[in-house]
Design an enzyme around this catalytic site. Structure first.
Site: not given
Ligand code: NAD
Length: 273
Positions: A8-9, A12-13, A35, A98, A123-124, A155, A159
């Site tokens: 998921g490069a 946002r994360m 994706r 994450g 989760a964080n 958030h 989200k």
């Molecule tokens: P986001 O929607 O910006 O990013 C998710 C990415 O995953 C998207 O770019 C999407 O295209 C990609 N993705 C989905 N299916 C895919 C696949 N089959 N192959 C490759 N990529 C794929 O969301 P985000 O804000 O980056 O958050 C991502 C996850 O991380 C969420 O579940 C969020 O709650 C979690 N999160 C966790 C922490 C932590 O510290 N644990 C912190 C922030 C966010």
């Protein structure tokens, strides 16, 4: 150097993770996914993260053969994460996950994979939130008898899951320290004539708006005083740097199993009482 694949490069994360990995001298990015059908397939992961070329082209899938990367960092969606962790289990590679919003069945699947590989699941990944988990448990031990416990989280507007994984993790940590079953005491939403507050419950409130990176407060409210434990994240890099730290830690874990950020920071060994 530890060779990292990021799932998921384009997320946002994902972009913050690319930055954190490339800024860490002990880590190097070697693979990145997005994706299927995404417009970013074929672009450079570093360019995507705004840090200049990383020499890694974003692909639809992870390298499937052994020896092409050492560890996966995955912050995407529950379904995608489970597919990727199945591959890691097959290749015998550790992973840092994450992704939030997994249901109990999906968490059980993750646990089953963790019998084969060292897996960090939190989760964080921020250091501050991890410490807050511990502080909330300690506060609950002292205050729960006389206090109502409420968890408030805020958030950004994009989200998709609620309450946040971190809010639930805070609630679970408190429930665990009080020896209570979360299913029996969590009140995840309120509407209409709810009646008076039931003693011993943990209430959750969710705010969604703008670009809030992630705020969490655990409130202990009794008659005459309130205690609040609050964490505010102002940059996703706090999570990403924590995930990079977790990657280094878990790569040195000889034993398969499910670990979390408290293991990474050595907090489980501390007695804060
Ligand atoms: P986001 O929607 O910006 O990013 C998710 C990415 O995953 C998207 O770019 C999407 O295209 C990609 N993705 C989905 N299916 C895919 C696949 N089959 N192959 C490759 N990529 C794929 O969301 P985000 O804000 O980056 O958050 C991502 C996850 O991380 C969420 O579940 C969020 O709650 C979690 N999160 C966790 C922490 C932590 O510290 N644990 C912190 C922030 C966010």
């Amino acid at each position: 150097m530890l060779r990292i694949a990021i799932a998921g490069a384009a997320g946002r994360m994902g972009r913050a993770l690319t930055q954190a990995v490339q800024q860490n001298d002990a880590l190097v990015l070697v693979a990145a996914t997005a994706r299927a059908g995404s417009s970013v397939i074929g672009t450079d992961a570093g360019e995507l993260a705004g840090i200049g070329s990383a020499g890694v082209i974003v692909c639809e899938t992870l390298p499937k053969d052994a020896g092409q990367f050492d560890l996966l960092i995955d912050f995407t969606t529950p379904e995608n994460t489970l597919n990727n962790i199945a591959l890691c289990a097959e290749l015998g590679l550790p992973a840092v996950v994450g992704t939030t919003g997994l249901n109990s069945e999906q968490i059980d699947q993750l646990k089953a994979y963790s019998e084969k590989i060292p897996l960090c699941f939190a989760a964080n990944y921020s250091t501050g939130v991890t410490l807050c988990l511990q502080l909330a448990q300690q506060a609950a031990q002292v205050l729960a008898e006389d206090s109502d416990i409420e968890i408030i989280e805020a958030h950004h507007r994009h989200k998709v899951d609620a309450p946040s994984g971190t809010a639930l993790a805070l609630g679970n940590a408190i429930a665990e320290s009080l020896d209570r079953d979360p299913k029996e005491i969590f009140v995840l939403a309120r509407e209409g004539i709810t009646g008076a507050r039931e003693e011993g419950t943990i209430g959750f409130s969710t705010i969604r708006g703008g670009d809030i990176v992630g705020d969490h407060t655990v409130l202990f409210a009794s008659e005459g005083e309130r205690v609040e434990i609050t964490h505010k994240a102002s940059s996703r890099l706090s999570f990403a740097r924590g995930a990079a730290r977790a990657a280094l830690w878990i790569s040195g874990q000889p034993a398969a199993g499910m670990y979390d950020m408290r293991d990474v920071l050595g907090l489980k060994k501390l007695d804060l009482s």
